[in-house]
Design an enzyme around this catalytic site. Structure first.
Site, PDB file in Angstrom:
ATOM      1  N   ARG A   9     -33.798  77.782  16.526  1.00 37.33           N
ATOM      2  CA  ARG A   9     -34.887  77.564  15.582  1.00 37.33           C
ATOM      3  C   ARG A   9     -34.408  77.760  14.151  1.00 37.33           C
ATOM      4  O   ARG A   9     -33.600  78.648  13.876  1.00 37.33           O
ATOM      5  CB  ARG A   9     -36.024  78.540  15.888  1.00 37.33           C
ATOM      6  CG  ARG A   9     -37.235  78.305  14.993  1.00 37.33           C
ATOM      7  CD  ARG A   9     -38.521  78.637  15.709  1.00 37.33           C
ATOM      8  NE  ARG A   9     -38.664  80.085  15.863  1.00 37.33           N
ATOM      9  CZ  ARG A   9     -39.839  80.715  15.730  1.00 37.33           C
ATOM     10  NH1 ARG A   9     -40.929  80.047  15.453  1.00 37.33           N
ATOM     11  NH2 ARG A   9     -39.905  82.005  15.901  1.00 37.33           N
ATOM     12  N   ILE A  10     -34.904  76.937  13.241  1.00 39.60           N
ATOM     13  CA  ILE A  10     -34.564  77.052  11.826  1.00 39.60           C
ATOM     14  C   ILE A  10     -35.751  77.686  11.112  1.00 39.60           C
ATOM     15  O   ILE A  10     -36.853  77.145  11.090  1.00 39.60           O
ATOM     16  CB  ILE A  10     -34.254  75.657  11.229  1.00 39.60           C
ATOM     17  CG1 ILE A  10     -33.104  74.994  11.990  1.00 39.60           C
ATOM     18  CG2 ILE A  10     -33.934  75.783   9.742  1.00 39.60           C
ATOM     19  CD1 ILE A  10     -31.819  75.797  12.045  1.00 39.60           C
ATOM     20  N   LYS A  17     -34.712  75.080   3.880  1.00 38.20           N
ATOM     21  CA  LYS A  17     -34.088  74.989   2.559  1.00 38.20           C
ATOM     22  C   LYS A  17     -32.845  75.883   2.471  1.00 38.20           C
ATOM     23  O   LYS A  17     -31.765  75.429   2.136  1.00 38.20           O
ATOM     24  CB  LYS A  17     -35.104  75.384   1.482  1.00 38.20           C
ATOM     25  CG  LYS A  17     -34.628  75.132   0.078  1.00 38.20           C
ATOM     26  CD  LYS A  17     -35.793  75.183  -0.907  1.00 38.20           C
ATOM     27  CE  LYS A  17     -35.328  74.720  -2.275  1.00 38.20           C
ATOM     28  NZ  LYS A  17     -36.466  74.525  -3.192  1.00 38.20           N
ATOM     29  N   GLU A  30     -21.568  80.855  10.223  1.00 37.79           N
ATOM     30  CA  GLU A  30     -20.167  80.575  10.539  1.00 37.79           C
ATOM     31  C   GLU A  30     -19.949  79.142  10.994  1.00 37.79           C
ATOM     32  O   GLU A  30     -18.921  78.537  10.702  1.00 37.79           O
ATOM     33  CB  GLU A  30     -19.672  81.508  11.657  1.00 37.79           C
ATOM     34  CG  GLU A  30     -20.271  82.896  11.672  1.00 37.79           C
ATOM     35  CD  GLU A  30     -19.730  83.813  10.594  1.00 37.79           C
ATOM     36  OE1 GLU A  30     -18.581  83.655  10.200  1.00 37.79           O
ATOM     37  OE2 GLU A  30     -20.510  84.677  10.136  1.00 37.79           O
TER      38      GLU A  30
END
Ligand code: FAD
Ligand code: SF4
Ligand code: FES
Ligand code: FES
Lengths: 327, 714, 164
Positions: free
Chosen positions: B599-600, B604, B676
């Site tokens: 999930r983001i 932004k 990463e």
């Protein structure tokens, strides 16, 4: 930084008086001097701030010479119409160097006197003949990818890093200086000297002498000139190889050529051999290659910088081709 | 609120210069410490003359091995990575790398301290150091311990030799990555302040609790005697995950002079003493049948470490899980050099490891005449091939597809040197990106204050990842209140305990704790008869309690999911390069990265983080290498003019696709971490594109003009 | 004609005109403008990234032009007008460039940001071409290790094109 006395002067006379203190240094933009003082490479006893000395004008003399004051900022020089229009190679060389901020600080005179970026010169724990005469040259058998292939000696192989100076070498500029013995004019080709046995001596300037201006002689065909710079990243990096070129072409024949190289030599490198070969010949890539071979004929590669010889050749061929395309 | 692309909440502070970084705390009676470093790589200090330095104006003290306090266990009491490293704390006169701290000078002003530091005269008994990885390669020894206590140092499934014998095509090649130095823009800095026996450290760190515990142990203090504060860190990339020598030296110096001491490392001092990515020499053998089915992968990685601490760059991990090859063997070996100890560097392991593996796969694709994406799809692993565990989620196929579509991979003509734009050669290359989804225990507190605002606290860190913003979003979402009612505080070891912010695990670790604390507070507010979203009712219950704030704390920790699922983020990265065939100049014109990482929370900041990761990868591909003098191990290009990282003009179009991915297993928030993965795969994608453009296969990073010139036209 | 002469033990009197304020100081002549701002005036918005002119973090305006404060002696800047990041906003109202950096997420850790913004503001008055490539070149004296370049370029273009 070692402690020093700080003096601000507003006139040439006072500047030279103050510079008579032993180990005094003029402070112009500071982008070389302050940097090296922080590294303890430069250790002046007195710093003479000449920023208030009125040497910041660019003017045209009656004979068409363009006189650029010693304190003109590099960005102002690059964008000045007299320079931009008559000597595009100079504008381009300046704008290919350093960064917007540095060009706003750096001055004409300071740029001539900037020091090498040789790692060993900048690190006081290492041996360096230029910094400490007689200690040896750590670069010759060290890591020397950025070092010079032309004009080197067994005592020093440091590259002269300036872009501007390469263009000035091509146009035969004159450096105007004043010293205790009065004023003199030093031809650009004699201003920077080869390292030979005394790499600590880099220019023809005598102690205390003040550069007041650089004169650009009239050179009509320099309106069609270019500066090509090749570097490891796209901007804000010193040259691996560069070439400043102006061509006077008529009907496909090269009447006059001005060629100088940067990033590969111990001083701004005027390539007379290349010019001789080109002049009077028909312009062609084959000719440019021959000229480039001639310019690099005397090059001496070291362990990590051999690629610069081929790179410089190609950079020069590219510059000549571009100059031709302009004419 | 979760999933909203809101502006950074600390943006205003950052664009007005009001964000306080560690060297910037206004401290009374501050003095300045400067570290003096060795000028040899191996030997002992025979004599040190400090008299000129001691007598220089403004000098308060010069601390050397001669007068430094003796620390418990020779200064090694706290060694326990990641926070606790084997340091140089002036306990003896040995020198083990060039640039190792050998003294600290403390003075009234920065100028006085720096100058005095240059006045020390040191004589050494110098010994022959080992500083050249290639020369030292024969001394490489297998590493046999678990890497960071977690990963096996070698792996074996099936029979690699048999697999290679079965192969129709075998690619066998050695890839190398150089010593890379993080060079975060903010120099490492520490201010140490003692108030009687209480120590406060204002430190540029990714791990306030780690620094606290390590410094306490090292100095022989109780944990509660040390507080570490770090409100903003100016970039870290792994370099600030450990407490390095200067942190402890600042504390020692402050005690010695009885005044607060500030130590800010110079840029030059950040080469060696504060870690970096070690060299890797990766030998790969990859075999496949004609149809592209992999029969075997063998990867042997030698990485460098110092002579006094083992640090392994785990470049083999992705090789174990990326492809469904039946026979895979990997091994990690170590070479000990007289250089500073390496450490995590963005995408540690995978960033260097994917360069080897994904370059080799590209070479194989070319040899087989199979499209590089197609080759990868033919060997797609639908379960973790090493462990047999199901993936918690995996959308790599979609990443390849969506990325290829956006990049217009289909316009690529397969033959090298077959695409041109004017005088330039154009090359298109791709590679796989991957990084494990990690999680550690964390805790948080949430407090309703008298004005109805909610304060949420956790001792985590902000160094550009957007922690202030994202944690506020999580808390506001759980409480059902608008963002501007919540204030999130971090970066202070007086706040609830949190793990190191590294390995892309801040959101996955701290996020669930913040969520749990917010939920707990929400329930307490409701129990008290108020509605969290109604400010007035919130104020009333606090007023009714005579102003006493209402608090809740929570801890969150990973459960058994790790034993049941293999958890990784995946992506596909595509690069378009332009090569000037005469001059060898290379520019990366365009990068498309398609990632699936759970999930983001904030598209932004997430997008920025991915772009930043890709640029870090471009930097590896094109520029970075720490030049070491082959004779005395001196760090030669130890500044930002000679150690090149990208400038604005080096960066072309970067297009990031963040795919929707639901992961119900990885952690309660369903996030996999972003820090990463962006860096992984990039160097291989660029090298593969360079091969496609020019026909020159570069196996040694960085890809420089020298290498391209050698294989170009005249 | 000789205004000041000092030795190591003697401090020089300098008067820094920072963000419209007149700030007299007695300084060791070795103090750079950057350290004068950060260590003597508490104006820590200007950052030190390299101290050698190689990163741009210390960019300020001197007499209206962007320069590097790490390579400028404070004494040499005496009497000249200095603008730092703290002087850009008008009270609570951000400079359009500051707002654009927030809007376009032109930063991450924020450490290079003051320098980027000071450069970007100066660029508005410089002969920089209209395109994105021009902005990239003109902004190349400011290194961002976090890699916020695309956002920075977008912010500069937004302000230049009046999309503040
Ligand atoms: C990070 C970085 C990158 C750079 N990149 C480039 C590049 O790509 N290309 C390039 O060409 N240059 C580059 N430079 C060098 C820069 O151009 C020079 O530092 C600058 O031109 C020096 O000018 P200045 O006025 O700042 O000199 P200062 O530092 O003030 O002075 C330099 C020397 O000249 C002496 N001096 C100054 N004025 C006079 C005078 N009138 N008479 C006699 N002596 C005088 C001083 O005493 C001192 O010894 C770079 C510099 C930096 C720091
Ligand atoms: S090349 Fe010249 S400047 Fe460099 S170490 Fe040798 S003598 Fe010194
Ligand atoms: S701190 Fe001045 S340019 Fe880096
Ligand atoms: S925002 Fe971190 S260095 Fe630019």
């Amino acid at each position: 930084m070692q402690p020093f006395a700080f003096i601000t002067v507003t006139g040439e006379q006072a500047a030279r008086q103050a510079a008579a203190y032993p180990d005094a240094r003029y402070l112009a933009g500071g982008t070389t001097l302050i940097d090296l003082m922080k590294l303890n490479v430069e250790r002046p006893s007195t710093v003479v701030d000449i920023n208030a000395v009125p040497l910041a004008a660019i003017s045209e003399l009656p004979d068409g010479t363009v006189r650029v004051g010693a304190m003109v900022r590099n960005s102002d020089m690059a964008h000045h119409p007299l320079v931009r229009d008559r000597y595009p190679l100079i504008s381009q060389a300046i704008l290919a160097g350093a960064s917007g901020q540095i060009r706003n600080m750096a001055t004409t005179a300071g740029n001539l006197l900037q020091r090498t970026r040789c790692y060993y010169f900048r690190d006081t724990t290492m041996r360096c003949n230029k910094r400490e005469p007689g200690t040896g040259c750590a670069a010759i058998d060290g890591y020397n990818r950025i070092h010079a292939v032309l004009g080197t000696s067994e005592h020093c192989i440091a590259t002269h890093p300036s872009d501007l100076c390469v263009a000035l070498a091509a146009v035969d500029a004159t450096v105007r200086v004043v010293g205790s013995k009065g004023a003199r004019a030093v031809p650009f080709g004699e201003f920077h000297v080869l390292p030979d046995e005394r790499p600590e001596r880099e220019t023809a300037l005598e102690p205390g002498e003040l550069i007041v201006a650089v004169d650009l002689p009239p050179l009509p065909f320099a309106r069609r000139s270019v500066y090509v710079k090749v570097r490891d990243r796209a901007s804000y990096a010193f040259a691996l190889a560069s070439a400043a070129v102006a061509l006077d072409l008529s009907g496909g024949v090269i009447r006059q050529a001005r060629v100088a190289l940067g990033g590969i030599a111990t001083r701004p490198w005027r390539a007379h051999e290349a010019e001789l070969l080109l002049e009077g010949r028909e312009a062609s890539v084959e000719m440019y290659r021959q000229a480039a071979d001639a310019a690099l004929a005397a090059a001496i590669p070291r362990r990590h910088n051999a690629f610069k010889i081929e790179l410089a050749r190609r950079t020069l061929v590219r510059a000549l081709s571009r100059a031709e395309a302009l004419s | 609120m979760i999933g909203a692309a809101i502006d950074r909440l600390d943006g205003r502070q950052k664009v007005t210069g009001r964000a306080t970084y560690s060297a910037e705390w206004p401290i009374e009676r501050l003095s300045y410490g400067v570290i003096v470093q060795s000028a040899i790589a191996k030997g002992t200090i025979a004599a040190m003359d400090v008299s000129a330095a001691e007598q220089a104006p403004g000098v308060l003290a010069v601390i050397t091995a001669g007068n430094a306090p003796k620390l418990p266990q020779g200064g090694q009491a706290g060694v326990n990575p990641p926070a606790g490293r084997a340091l140089t704390l002036l306990q003896d006169t040995r020198v083990r790398y060039n640039g190792e701290p050998i003294a600290v000078v403390i003075a009234e002003s920065f100028e006085q301290a720096t100058h005095a530091a240059s006045l020390l005269r040191v004589n050494y008994h110098e010994e022959q150091p080992a500083v050249d990885i290639m020369q030292a390669l024969p001394t490489a020894e297998p590493y046999t311990k678990k890497i960071l206590g977690q990963f096996e140092p070698f792996s074996r499934r099936g029979d690699v030799d048999a697999g290679l014998r079965d192969a129709a095509v075998v690619v066998e090649a050695t890839y190398t990555t150089p010593l890379e130095t993080h060079n975060a823009m903010e120099p490492h800095s520490t201010i140490a302040v003692w108030e009687r026996d209480q120590l406060t450290l204002y430190d540029a760190t990714q791990y306030v609790y780690g620094v606290k515990r390590f410094v306490a142990k090292t100095l022989g203090l109780r944990d509660d005697q040390v507080r570490v504060v770090s409100k903003f860190t100016g970039g870290a990339f792994g370099s600030k995950g450990s407490a390095w020598s200067h942190v402890v030296l600042a504390a020692m110096a402050a005690r010695h002079v009885g005044r607060p001491v500030k130590i800010v490392l110079s840029r030059r001092q950040m080469f060696g003493p504060v870690g970096g990515r070690p060299y890797t020499v990766q030998r790969l053998r990859v075999g496949a049948r004609h149809d592209g089915t992999l029969t075997a992968i063998d990867q042997d990685v030698v990485s460098s470490t110092s002579t006094f601490e083992d640090w392994v760059e785990s470049s083999t991990l992705q090789t174990r899980m990326l492809y469904a090859a039946p026979n895979v063997a990997t091994a990690q070996r170590l070479v000990r050099l007289n250089l500073g100890t390496p450490t995590f560097n963005r995408g540690p392991g995978e960033s260097s490891g994917t360069f080897g593996l994904e370059s080799a796969i590209d070479e194989l694709a070319w040899r087989l005449g199979v499209d590089p994406i197609e080759l990868r799809l033919r060997n797609y692993a639908s379960v973790d091939p090493e462990t047999g565990l199901p993936w918690s989620s995996k959308s790599l196929r979609e990443c390849y597809e969506r990325g290829a579509e956006r990049f217009e991979w289909s316009r690529r003509t397969p033959a090298p040197r077959s695409m041109r734009d004017g005088d330039h050669l154009i090359g298109l290359g791709m590679a796989t990106a991957t990084y494990p989804a990690k999680r550690m225990p964390a805790s948080a507190a949430a407090t309703l204050t008298a004005d109805g605002a909610i304060l949420v606290e956790a001792a985590t860190h902000e160094f550009g990842t957007g922690t202030y913003t994202v944690m506020t979003q999580i808390a506001a979402d759980a409480l059902g209140v608008p963002i501007d009612r919540v204030r999130f505080e971090l970066g202070d070891s007086n706040l609830p305990d949190n793990p190191i912010s590294a390995g892309s695990m801040t959101v996955s670790s701290t996020g669930p704790a913040v969520h749990a604390a917010a939920v707990a507070l929400r329930e307490r507010i409701r129990q008290a008869g108020a509605d969290p979203s109604d400010v007035e009712s919130c104020r009333r219950i606090i007023a009714a309690a005579a102003g006493a704030p209402l608090s809740a704390t929570a801890a969150a920790a990973p459960g058994a999911e790790k034993a049941r699922y293999s958890m990784h983020a995946f992506g596909a990265v595509f690069a378009e390069v332009r090569v000037d065939p005469e001059l060898g100049e290379l520019r990366v014109a365009r990068v498309v990265g398609a990632y699936a990482a759970g999930r983001i929370l904030n598209p932004k900041t997430a997008r920025s983080q991915m772009i930043g990761g890709i640029i870090y990868g471009l930097s590896m591909a094109l520029f970075e290498h720490t030049a070491i003098d082959p004779r005395n191990g001196r760090y030669l290009n130890a500044d930002l003019s000679e150690y090149l990282v990208p400038v604005n003009a080096d960066v072309g179009d970067i297009d990031v696709l963040l795919l929707d991915e639901t992961d119900e297993h990885v952690n309660p928030l369903g996030v996999k971490g972003l820090g990463e993965i962006g860096t992984t795969g990039v160097a291989a994608a660029v090298a593969n594109a360079v091969y496609h453009a020019s026909g020159v296969r570069v196996r040694d990073l960085p890809i420089t003009i020298d290498q391209l010139l050698a294989g170009s036209d005249r | 004609m000789t205004h000041m002469r000092s030795t190591s033990s003697v401090l020089v009197d300098v008067e820094l005109l920072v963000n419209g304020r007149r700030l007299p100081l007695a300084l060791d002549p070795r103090v750079t403008l950057l350290d004068a701002l950060r260590e003597h005036l508490g104006l820590t918005g200007t950052k030190k990234g390299c101290d050698h002119g190689q990163c741009g973090a210390c960019t300020v305006h001197l007499d209206g032009r962007r320069i590097l404060s790490c390579l400028t002696l404070a004494a040499s800047a005496s009497g000249r007008e200095i603008t730092t990041i703290e002087g850009l906003a008008d009270g609570d109202r951000l400079h359009p460039m500051q707002q654009a950096f927030i809007d376009h997420d032109g930063f991450q850790c924020g450490y290079c940001t003051s320098g980027q913004i000071m450069s970007a503001v100066a660029l508005l008055d410089e002969p920089c071409g209209p395109g994105e490539a021009d902005v990239r070149e003109c902004m190349s004296g400011n290194i961002c290790r976090c890699g916020a370049y695309p956002g920075i370029v977008a912010a500069v273009q937004a302000v230049r094109q009046g999309r503040g």
